[in-house]
Enzyme design. Sequence first.
Site, mmCIF file in Angstrom:
data_model
loop_
_atom_site.group_PDB
_atom_site.id
_atom_site.type_symbol
_atom_site.label_atom_id
_atom_site.label_comp_id
_atom_site.label_asym_id
_atom_site.label_seq_id
_atom_site.Cartn_x
_atom_site.Cartn_y
_atom_site.Cartn_z
ATOM 1 N N ASP A 211 0.829 -1.199 0.000
ATOM 2 C CA ASP A 211 0.000 0.000 0.000
ATOM 3 C C ASP A 211 0.870 1.258 0.000
ATOM 4 O O ASP A 211 0.605 2.220 -0.731
ATOM 5 C CB ASP A 211 -0.906 -0.047 1.238
ATOM 6 C CG ASP A 211 -1.919 1.061 1.221
ATOM 7 O OD1 ASP A 211 -2.721 1.099 0.272
ATOM 8 O OD2 ASP A 211 -1.892 1.909 2.138
ATOM 9 N N LYS B 75 1.429 4.361 -2.859
ATOM 10 C CA LYS B 75 1.430 5.806 -2.611
ATOM 11 C C LYS B 75 2.723 6.427 -3.141
ATOM 12 O O LYS B 75 2.713 7.526 -3.721
ATOM 13 C CB LYS B 75 1.268 6.085 -1.118
ATOM 14 C CG LYS B 75 -0.126 5.704 -0.619
ATOM 15 C CD LYS B 75 -0.268 5.789 0.872
ATOM 16 C CE LYS B 75 -1.667 5.352 1.296
ATOM 17 N NZ LYS B 75 -1.812 5.121 2.709
#
Length: 917
Positions: free
Chosen positions: A773, A777
Amino acid sequence: MQPMAVTASISPCSRSLSSNALSRGSNASKKTHPSALSLPHCSSISKMESICQGTIRKLSALCICASVADVVRETSVEKIQLLKGDTWSVHKFGGTCVGSSDRIRNVAEILQNDDSERKLVVVSAMSKVTDMMYNIIDKAQSRDDSYIPALDAVLEKHRLTALDLLQADDLAIFLSQLHHDLDNLKAMLRAIYIAGHATESFTDFVVGHGELWSAQILASLVRKNGTDCNWMDAREVLIVNPAGSDLVDPDYVESEKRLEKWFSQNPSRTIIATGFIASTPQNIPTTLKRDGSDFSAAIMGALFKARQVTIWTDVDGVYSADPRKVNEAVVLKTLSYQEAWEMSYFGANVLHPRTIIPVMQYEIPIVIRNIFNLAAPGTRICRSSINELEEGQRLESFVKGFATIDNLALVNVEGTGMAGVPGTASAIFGAVKDVGANVVMISQASSEHSVCFAVPEKEVRAVAKALESRFCQALDAGRLSQVAVIPNCSILAAVGQKMASTPGVSATLFNALAKANINVRAIAQGCSEYNITLVVKQEDCVRALRAVHSRFYLSRTTIAMGIIGPGLIGSTLLDQLRDQAAVLKEKFKIDLRVMGIIGSKTMLLSDTSIDLTKWRELQKEKGEVTDLEKFVQNVHGNHFIPNTVLVDCTSDSGIASHYCNWLRRGIHLITPNKKANSGPLNQYLKLRALQRKSYTHYFYEATVGAGLPIITTLQGLLETGDKILRIEGIFSGTLSFIFNNFIGTRAFSVVVVEAKKAGYTEPDPRDDLSGTDVARKVIILAREAGLKLELSDIPVQSLVPEPLRGCASAEEYLQQLPQHDHDMAKKRQDAEDEGEVLRYVGVVDVANKKGTVELRRYKKDHPFAQLSGSDNIIAFTTERYKQQPLIVRGPGAGAQVTAGGIFNDILRLASYLGAPS
Ligand code: ADP
Ligand code: ASP
Ligand code: MG
């Protein structure tokens, strides 16, 4: 003033009069209207004539009786002259205003509070009663016995109302009258039943009873409340001549004479008159046709030269469009007589179209008011529209409103042989007139190649037949190519003073229709400049109405929204939208309409907007099976809202794969979903290029740091020419929480369990600890900064120990995690020994075109070491912020802040679309 109507009806003579059902005079003026007692056109139907013969004979006798009584009375009643002028005000109460005993009470109260010196009150029948009466006639004509119970229902409705409102003598008198009337109606309907036919006069006589009863009930109540008043059977005063199908013209001279006479015998400062009904010059009862009570009130206004005519109804005034069809229609403060006429002619049934004519010549204003909302000032119809001056020369101010008429058909008479042939139009419309059809609109191109006109659908067959026979020779010879009928059409009219002559109005109108993909079948723009009329297919009519209305009336920043994924974040966003909607609308003219909410299984659609106070319940009740394309079509395809945005609150790459298609269709996009921006590079680049090319907006602030301004800060730096050197940050709220709490002697596994319990982690904490995750980003920021990197280019240090990556479940993983605690404990100790802490960070090294995700050590006085809770922190090192990086810090996870970030993007979109700041 004594209640003359009532006294008259219990005098021996008038009692016998009322028993024949045809002599419903309110008072002693029977002699002046002997033929008010004549039967409606009985002679035209021989069958009915014989049935009614007995009644007629009885009537002649009664006539004499009435005459004698009136002669006596006339000598005794002092003639009192009617003083016309603005001491009089006219009120008209529509069917809904007198729809029940409570409402009639309310009307009496309004009248009591009205301080006009003199009042003439026109009442409609109680709501539905006229429909019931027409229905009874239909039944009797078609020999359906159920007309009898239907008539009983009418009796019961009035009986119960009277029982509720009147007492003692008043009640007895009314009930006796009612029963007499009903007995007579039964006899008449029996005649109609046997004849299997009712003439127009019979019908008019029967259906007018609703007004007779409501006027008498109201008059009795007003008197009971202490105001002296008389009731007027308008058939004794209003004289009208038939003027074509469903039209009558008042005979003002005769009506005035009769009014003066009536008044001299019934002088009063308050008169309650029946709406709708009138008589022909031959004293045959007739009506002003459906919804004619408004017209009655206007004629009364003219006869009394009243100060004002107030029409009380169930809406706040004349709306810019039928409020039942267009939610956002607004009440118009003023309308000119012409505008009001055009609106009502073209279907705004709040006002009978003919209402304007009688008052216009005396410049008597009409005010439309809502009986259920006395606080609303209503719409004032007067000589010239004040709005026009108030609103200056804005394009919008030229269009007052829109109205529609359904159930029409277009007839197109076409052929090259028509050009230059004098009399063609006259021959066409002569044929139409011969079948009695009403031409609602005409359009002829200047080439004279075709004449096209609209008639009511029910008349079109007869019209077409008449034309074919009238032009059979021209058709055979080929001079006319065809008489074509286009069924199922509607008229849409835009109404407004000077509209048609103002450049740009028509263009805007047609543009709105084109955008809504609506085909215009015919156009007519009269020289009156008050309206532009166009014909569309009936099935497109409401859509067309909304499209044009919204173009002229909606805020430019009205946005149709579709919410994809009403999970935790999506539903939090919907609740935030619900709570803030009113403020946004009022302060910033931002009108957000959620037109659809789609989950993985069900979706909820609306064609106007979903009520966000109960979307959860609505979804359960009205949810349908998910169909993404149907959903998008519903949100975007309505066309009456100028902008569309889809808000993807999922983390689904399947949904992200539709973005390009949606942008191409002109739909704006807002999302916290990272899949599109961190997916394959070529698709990302294509998406961005397409977005710029299609002038659509794509905002994704919440993909990094939830509601924190990270993307916009980065974009701001780049757009203003700064050069990004490095972006480094703690991008995961979960990992931030874990390392902020991984202190002292606490075991790593204990902190992970705590984070999960507190709801910080994904259901399987490995989804956070794997670092994917964070890598997404990092790639989003790297690409934003101009690096062309794939996700696979980012080395990610996973915090899931190698042996536990294959655990089948989160439970199994958490169970085994303590066995690996020593590894993390050692890393923490090593850092601690150097005065440092562990932090899991993402880095975009722009200078070296690289990105990484790893566990790093920071000095205890470093900003990254100072965090608490689940805060995110992002440091931008740039040419301008080289010594001290620009730092953004704050909670970077959680439904409220993420939804807030999405909401902020929505408002950013609104301001890009022109909302005031
Ligand atoms: P009444 O019985 O009081 O005469 P109507 O039913 O004849 O009332 O007229 C009022 C109705 O007209 C309203 O309830 C409304 O639904 C409808 N209407 C249609 N177009 C308009 C419009 N443009 N403005 C206001 N009302 C309209
Ligand atoms: N009662 C009549 C009708 O319903 C007239 C009116 O109410 O305006 O048509
Ligand atoms: Mg009406």
